[in-house]
Design a protein around this motif. Structure first.
Motif, short mmCIF file in Angstrom:
data_model
loop_
_atom_site.label_atom_id
_atom_site.label_comp_id
_atom_site.label_asym_id
_atom_site.label_seq_id
_atom_site.Cartn_x
_atom_site.Cartn_y
_atom_site.Cartn_z
N LEU A 267 0.82 -1.21 0.00
CA LEU A 267 0.00 0.00 0.00
C LEU A 267 0.85 1.27 0.00
O LEU A 267 1.84 1.37 0.73
CB LEU A 267 -0.91 0.02 1.24
N SER A 268 0.48 2.23 -0.84
CA SER A 268 1.10 3.55 -0.83
C SER A 268 0.20 4.57 -0.16
O SER A 268 0.64 5.34 0.70
CB SER A 268 1.42 4.01 -2.26
N ALA A 269 -1.08 4.61 -0.56
CA ALA A 269 -1.98 5.62 -0.01
C ALA A 269 -3.42 5.25 -0.29
O ALA A 269 -3.73 4.48 -1.21
CB ALA A 269 -1.68 6.99 -0.61
N ILE A 270 -4.31 5.80 0.53
CA ILE A 270 -5.76 5.72 0.29
C ILE A 270 -6.30 7.14 0.32
O ILE A 270 -6.03 7.90 1.26
CB ILE A 270 -6.47 4.87 1.36
N ILE A 271 -7.03 7.50 -0.72
CA ILE A 271 -7.72 8.79 -0.77
C ILE A 271 -9.22 8.51 -0.77
O ILE A 271 -9.73 7.88 -1.71
CB ILE A 271 -7.32 9.60 -2.02
N ALA A 272 -9.89 8.92 0.29
CA ALA A 272 -11.35 8.76 0.38
C ALA A 272 -11.99 10.12 0.16
O ALA A 272 -11.49 11.14 0.65
CB ALA A 272 -11.74 8.20 1.75
N ALA A 292 0.80 5.41 3.68
CA ALA A 292 1.31 4.17 4.29
C ALA A 292 2.70 4.39 4.89
O ALA A 292 3.72 3.93 4.36
CB ALA A 292 1.33 3.05 3.26
N THR A 293 2.74 5.09 6.02
CA THR A 293 3.98 5.24 6.79
C THR A 293 4.23 3.94 7.57
O THR A 293 3.37 3.05 7.61
CB THR A 293 3.85 6.41 7.77
#
Length: 365
Positions: A267-272, A292-293
């Protein structure tokens, strides 16, 4: 689609376009209705339509293959170009034994990051060489437009092969610095499953999956992200933690721990995102961002997605934000009303606390 085929719906599409609407709905026993600023309103003076009339309108919009699918399965998705103004995404379906039709306008021009007010995370993910990026939100929240803008940015600045798998193709991308291949289910591939399984052999650097539908699509997306590709996908969830849970819950219990590990690694990122009526007219998007830190990856591996909201709240330096933080800023800037913001949040107490915190900080300043 020819002008003759569009003739029946042309006046209604024209009215939709002129009023800045997004959707046209034809349902038996009702006049045509258009969605403007999120509200569905009947077109003044338009006639009541029967299911038979709607069927006569819909059939010419479909290819022979789509007509066969509709006859067998009683619903089918499709798309067509309308003049040089827009693409139209359509869904023809049956309700109470009658044909109904829903059409959505997709402007031909792909909006920029600035046009959409996208968070900094959109720029960041467009620069990543690999990873898994999810854009989530309810139906009609603008996910496709956000992804089209990100893909267009990659197309402009990177020399790579972008492959999209869509049902149907919505925004049409031209070749810029990248080569873009867009595969439409039913036209370019018989199924999502086949298109996904052949994707690795088609030399993509960036892959867009129109919708994460099942175990197979999610597993292939995770695998491709792990093997050095940048993968984008969509889910119908209200916030970032729900997206994590949805992916894990798709798998049987015996595979969930392995999937958590795989998701945490790729995972890199989720934008909701959610669309909200703008004061003065129009709609504005509010965004939640999860990056995703290492702490986020640990929480995903350990199955503690319920703690991700706290990480987003404290992770602003990493580009993260909760939906409630963005909503509070929109309220304070006079862009949306408190009532409309409250209607779209699943964490109303968090919105109230955020507004109170911002107010107290402003007083101390």
């Amino acid at each position: 689609m020819s002008d003759n085929q569009a003739k029946a719906i042309e006046p209604w599409l024209q009215a939709l376009w002129e009023q800045g609407g997004t959707d046209l709905l034809l349902s038996g026993g009702s006049p045509p209705r258009i969605r403007v600023d999120g509200k569905l309103i009947p077109l003044p003076g338009a006639p009541l339509l029967t299911g038979e009339q709607i069927d006569q309108i819909a059939q010419p919009l479909l290819t022979s293959g789509q007509q066969a699918i509709f006859k067998e399965q009683m619903d089918v998705d499709f798309a067509f170009s309308w003049h040089d103004r827009a693409r139209i995404r359509g869904s023809v379906f049956t309700q109470r034994g009658q044909t109904a039709l829903a059409l959505r306008v997709i402007p031909a021009k792909i909006p920029s990051f600035t046009d959409l007010g996208l968070p900094f995370a959109a720029e960041w993910v467009s620069e990543q060489p690999r990873g898994f990026v999810l854009v989530t939100g309810p139906t009609g929240s603008g996910k496709s437009t956000t992804l089209a803008s990100i893909i267009d940015r990659i197309n402009e600045v990177r020399a790579c092969h972008i492959l999209t798998i869509e049902d149907p193709v919505e925004y049409v991308h031209t070749h810029k610095n990248s080569a873009v291949s867009q595969r439409e289910i039913g036209l370019d591939s018989p199924s999502f499953d086949r298109a996904l399984r052949s994707a690795l052999r088609e030399d993509p650097d960036v892959l867009l999956i129109g919708e994460m539908r099942d175990i197979d699509s999610i597993q292939i997306a995770l695998t491709m992200a792990e093997t050095g590709h940048l993968v984008f996908g969509t889910l119908h969830t209200n916030d970032a933690p729900q997206a994590i849970d949805r992916i894990i819950d798709v798998f049987p219990a015996w595979r969930q721990e392995q999937t958590r590990v795989q998701l945490a690694a790729s995972l890199s990122a989720i934008i909701a995102q959610r669309l909200i009526p703008r004061i003065g007219g129009g709609m504005v998007a509010a965004f939640e961002v999860l990056i995703a830190t290492n702490p986020v990856r640990n929480l995903i591996r350990e199955g503690r997605s319920n703690q991700l909201a706290n990480v987003m709240f404290t992770g602003t330096k990493e580009g993260m934000q909760t939906l409630e933080f963005n909503l509070a800023n929109l309220i304070n800037d006079g862009v949306v009303t408190y009532e409309d913001a409250l209607a779209v949040t699943g964490r109303p107490k968090e919105l109230i606390r955020t507004l109170e915190h911002m107010s107290s900080v402003a007083v101390r300043a």
